[in-house]
Design a protein around this motif. Structure first.
Motif, PDB file in Angstrom:
ATOM      1  N   LEU A 148       0.657  -1.340  -0.004  1.00  0.00           N
ATOM      2  CA  LEU A 148      -0.097  -0.089   0.091  1.00  0.00           C
ATOM      3  C   LEU A 148       0.845   1.113  -0.034  1.00  0.00           C
ATOM      4  O   LEU A 148       0.362   2.217  -0.068  1.00  0.00           O
ATOM      5  CB  LEU A 148      -0.962   0.039   1.040  1.00  0.00           C
ATOM      6  N   THR A 149       1.929   1.257  -0.107  1.00  0.00           N
ATOM      7  CA  THR A 149       3.013   2.331   0.118  1.00  0.00           C
ATOM      8  C   THR A 149       2.635   3.472  -0.730  1.00  0.00           C
ATOM      9  O   THR A 149       2.687   4.378  -0.466  1.00  0.00           O
ATOM     10  CB  THR A 149       4.318   1.904  -0.271  1.00  0.00           C
ATOM     11  N   ASP A 150       2.135   3.340  -1.954  1.00  0.00           N
ATOM     12  CA  ASP A 150       1.849   4.326  -3.048  1.00  0.00           C
ATOM     13  C   ASP A 150       0.607   4.852  -2.743  1.00  0.00           C
ATOM     14  O   ASP A 150       0.109   6.068  -3.587  1.00  0.00           O
ATOM     15  CB  ASP A 150       1.975   3.881  -4.546  1.00  0.00           C
ATOM     16  N   GLN A 151      -0.436   4.498  -1.814  1.00  0.00           N
ATOM     17  CA  GLN A 151      -1.630   5.077  -1.596  1.00  0.00           C
ATOM     18  C   GLN A 151      -1.552   6.400  -0.886  1.00  0.00           C
ATOM     19  O   GLN A 151      -0.884   6.333   0.109  1.00  0.00           O
ATOM     20  CB  GLN A 151      -2.434   4.308  -0.800  1.00  0.00           C
ATOM     21  N   GLU A 152      -2.025   7.594  -1.512  1.00  0.00           N
ATOM     22  CA  GLU A 152      -1.753   8.752  -0.859  1.00  0.00           C
ATOM     23  C   GLU A 152      -2.414   9.023   0.326  1.00  0.00           C
ATOM     24  O   GLU A 152      -2.057   9.488   1.406  1.00  0.00           O
ATOM     25  CB  GLU A 152      -2.409   9.911  -1.899  1.00  0.00           C
ATOM     26  N   THR A 176       1.029 -17.184   2.701  1.00  0.00           N
ATOM     27  CA  THR A 176       2.045 -17.780   2.971  1.00  0.00           C
ATOM     28  C   THR A 176       3.286 -17.052   1.951  1.00  0.00           C
ATOM     29  O   THR A 176       4.230 -17.169   2.041  1.00  0.00           O
ATOM     30  CB  THR A 176       2.577 -19.141   3.051  1.00  0.00           C
ATOM     31  N   ASN A 177       2.492 -16.690   0.736  1.00  0.00           N
ATOM     32  CA  ASN A 177       3.339 -15.833  -0.284  1.00  0.00           C
ATOM     33  C   ASN A 177       2.765 -14.631  -0.526  1.00  0.00           C
ATOM     34  O   ASN A 177       1.826 -14.181  -0.334  1.00  0.00           O
ATOM     35  CB  ASN A 177       3.366 -16.837  -1.534  1.00  0.00           C
ATOM     36  N   GLU A 178       3.648 -13.703  -1.424  1.00  0.00           N
ATOM     37  CA  GLU A 178       3.532 -12.321  -1.440  1.00  0.00           C
ATOM     38  C   GLU A 178       2.133 -12.188  -2.478  1.00  0.00           C
ATOM     39  O   GLU A 178       1.549 -11.339  -2.404  1.00  0.00           O
ATOM     40  CB  GLU A 178       4.641 -11.474  -2.054  1.00  0.00           C
ATOM     41  N   GLN A 179       2.119 -13.157  -3.418  1.00  0.00           N
ATOM     42  CA  GLN A 179       1.132 -13.262  -4.343  1.00  0.00           C
ATOM     43  C   GLN A 179      -0.475 -13.353  -3.725  1.00  0.00           C
ATOM     44  O   GLN A 179      -1.304 -12.779  -4.046  1.00  0.00           O
ATOM     45  CB  GLN A 179       1.213 -14.170  -5.611  1.00  0.00           C
ATOM     46  N   ALA A 180      -0.417 -14.106  -2.827  1.00  0.00           N
ATOM     47  CA  ALA A 180      -1.723 -14.363  -1.911  1.00  0.00           C
ATOM     48  C   ALA A 180      -1.917 -13.106  -1.213  1.00  0.00           C
ATOM     49  O   ALA A 180      -3.157 -12.623  -1.334  1.00  0.00           O
ATOM     50  CB  ALA A 180      -1.662 -15.562  -1.012  1.00  0.00           C
ATOM     51  N   VAL A 181      -1.107 -12.270  -0.575  1.00  0.00           N
ATOM     52  CA  VAL A 181      -1.254 -11.380   0.047  1.00  0.00           C
ATOM     53  C   VAL A 181      -1.777 -10.131  -0.754  1.00  0.00           C
ATOM     54  O   VAL A 181      -2.638  -9.460  -0.654  1.00  0.00           O
ATOM     55  CB  VAL A 181      -0.219 -10.882   1.162  1.00  0.00           C
ATOM     56  N   GLU A 182      -0.993  -9.906  -1.893  1.00  0.00           N
ATOM     57  CA  GLU A 182      -1.457  -8.982  -2.700  1.00  0.00           C
ATOM     58  C   GLU A 182      -2.631  -9.276  -3.271  1.00  0.00           C
ATOM     59  O   GLU A 182      -3.373  -8.067  -3.861  1.00  0.00           O
ATOM     60  CB  GLU A 182      -0.230  -8.803  -3.790  1.00  0.00           C
ATOM     61  N   PHE A 183      -3.052 -10.362  -3.601  1.00  0.00           N
ATOM     62  CA  PHE A 183      -4.482 -10.737  -4.088  1.00  0.00           C
ATOM     63  C   PHE A 183      -5.571 -10.144  -3.410  1.00  0.00           C
ATOM     64  O   PHE A 183      -6.336  -9.173  -3.770  1.00  0.00           O
ATOM     65  CB  PHE A 183      -4.819 -12.079  -4.212  1.00  0.00           C
ATOM     66  N   TRP A 184      -5.421 -10.347  -2.183  1.00  0.00           N
ATOM     67  CA  TRP A 184      -6.479  -9.637  -1.247  1.00  0.00           C
ATOM     68  C   TRP A 184      -6.467  -8.125  -1.080  1.00  0.00           C
ATOM     69  O   TRP A 184      -7.360  -7.557  -1.120  1.00  0.00           O
ATOM     70  CB  TRP A 184      -6.459 -10.629   0.139  1.00  0.00           C
ATOM     71  N   VAL A 185      -5.226  -7.597  -1.005  1.00  0.00           N
ATOM     72  CA  VAL A 185      -4.973  -6.151  -0.645  1.00  0.00           C
ATOM     73  C   VAL A 185      -5.613  -5.651  -2.227  1.00  0.00           C
ATOM     74  O   VAL A 185      -6.273  -4.627  -2.137  1.00  0.00           O
ATOM     75  CB  VAL A 185      -3.746  -5.813  -0.545  1.00  0.00           C
ATOM     76  N   VAL A 186      -5.355  -6.073  -3.307  1.00  0.00           N
ATOM     77  CA  VAL A 186      -5.807  -5.545  -4.676  1.00  0.00           C
ATOM     78  C   VAL A 186      -7.325  -5.610  -4.547  1.00  0.00           C
ATOM     79  O   VAL A 186      -7.966  -4.639  -5.121  1.00  0.00           O
ATOM     80  CB  VAL A 186      -5.090  -6.351  -5.716  1.00  0.00           C
ATOM     81  N   ALA A 187      -7.763  -6.828  -4.300  1.00  0.00           N
ATOM     82  CA  ALA A 187      -9.306  -7.000  -4.342  1.00  0.00           C
ATOM     83  C   ALA A 187      -9.993  -5.933  -3.511  1.00  0.00           C
ATOM     84  O   ALA A 187     -11.046  -5.233  -4.044  1.00  0.00           O
ATOM     85  CB  ALA A 187      -9.913  -8.453  -3.937  1.00  0.00           C
ATOM     86  N   ALA A 188      -9.546  -5.773  -2.315  1.00  0.00           N
ATOM     87  CA  ALA A 188      -9.904  -4.806  -1.331  1.00  0.00           C
ATOM     88  C   ALA A 188      -9.963  -3.334  -1.840  1.00  0.00           C
ATOM     89  O   ALA A 188     -10.971  -2.490  -1.760  1.00  0.00           O
ATOM     90  CB  ALA A 188      -9.458  -5.030  -0.017  1.00  0.00           C
ATOM     91  N   LEU A 189      -8.697  -3.075  -2.595  1.00  0.00           N
ATOM     92  CA  LEU A 189      -8.357  -1.607  -3.008  1.00  0.00           C
ATOM     93  C   LEU A 189      -9.559  -1.470  -4.239  1.00  0.00           C
ATOM     94  O   LEU A 189      -9.981  -0.361  -4.407  1.00  0.00           O
ATOM     95  CB  LEU A 189      -7.141  -1.539  -3.471  1.00  0.00           C
ATOM     96  N   GLU A 190      -9.847  -2.426  -4.737  1.00  0.00           N
ATOM     97  CA  GLU A 190     -10.570  -2.287  -6.122  1.00  0.00           C
ATOM     98  C   GLU A 190     -12.180  -1.922  -5.540  1.00  0.00           C
ATOM     99  O   GLU A 190     -12.720  -1.031  -5.901  1.00  0.00           O
ATOM    100  CB  GLU A 190     -10.683  -3.497  -6.797  1.00  0.00           C
ATOM    101  N   HIS A 191     -12.581  -2.442  -4.480  1.00  0.00           N
ATOM    102  CA  HIS A 191     -13.720  -2.316  -3.693  1.00  0.00           C
ATOM    103  C   HIS A 191     -13.615  -0.803  -3.119  1.00  0.00           C
ATOM    104  O   HIS A 191     -14.621   0.097  -3.363  1.00  0.00           O
ATOM    105  CB  HIS A 191     -14.258  -3.192  -2.701  1.00  0.00           C
TER     106      HIS A 191
END
Length: 112
Positions: A15-19, A91-106
């Motif tokens: 999330l580092t780039d989120q203003e 357990t891997n970065e792709q899994a964490v990123e999937f959920w963060v991206v889905a939540a950011l989309e919403h």
């Protein structure tokens, strides 16, 4: 029990780039808010992550390994689009990123 600080750091990196990013303790963990709306909350124990996603897509999200409809207390539903994710499914970065991206989309598409 404290929230998972390593998972919180992984989320911060995504999330580092989120203003308008800010962090706030809630739901017994550490929530990450964008545009003053919760995106994800790092929790405690096995249900390591609480995410706020598009409720219409919840069935698709619940088909993913480790995903569960979120409840408060004694089986009280938090409503459509609230999902908890087990620590073992992150357990891997792709899994964490999937959920963060889905939540950011919403978060981007949600009103109010």
């Amino acid at each position: 029990m404290a929230y998972d600080e390593l998972l919180a750091n992984r989320i911060r990196n995504i999330l580092t780039d989120q203003e308008s990013l800010r962090e706030q303790k809630m739901f017994g963990g550490l929530a990450f808010l964008v545009r003053d709306k919760m995106v994800v909350c790092v929790g405690t124990g096995n249900r390591a992550l609480l995410v706020r996603v598009d409720g219409a897509r919840e069935p698709d999200y619940l088909a993913r390994t480790g995903a569960h409809h979120a409840v408060m207390g004694r089986d009280r539903s938090m409503g459509a689009g609230w999902i908890t994710v087990d620590a073992g499914a992150l357990t891997n970065e792709q899994a964490v990123e999937f959920w963060v991206v889905a939540a950011l989309e919403h978060n981007t598409n949600a009103t109010g």
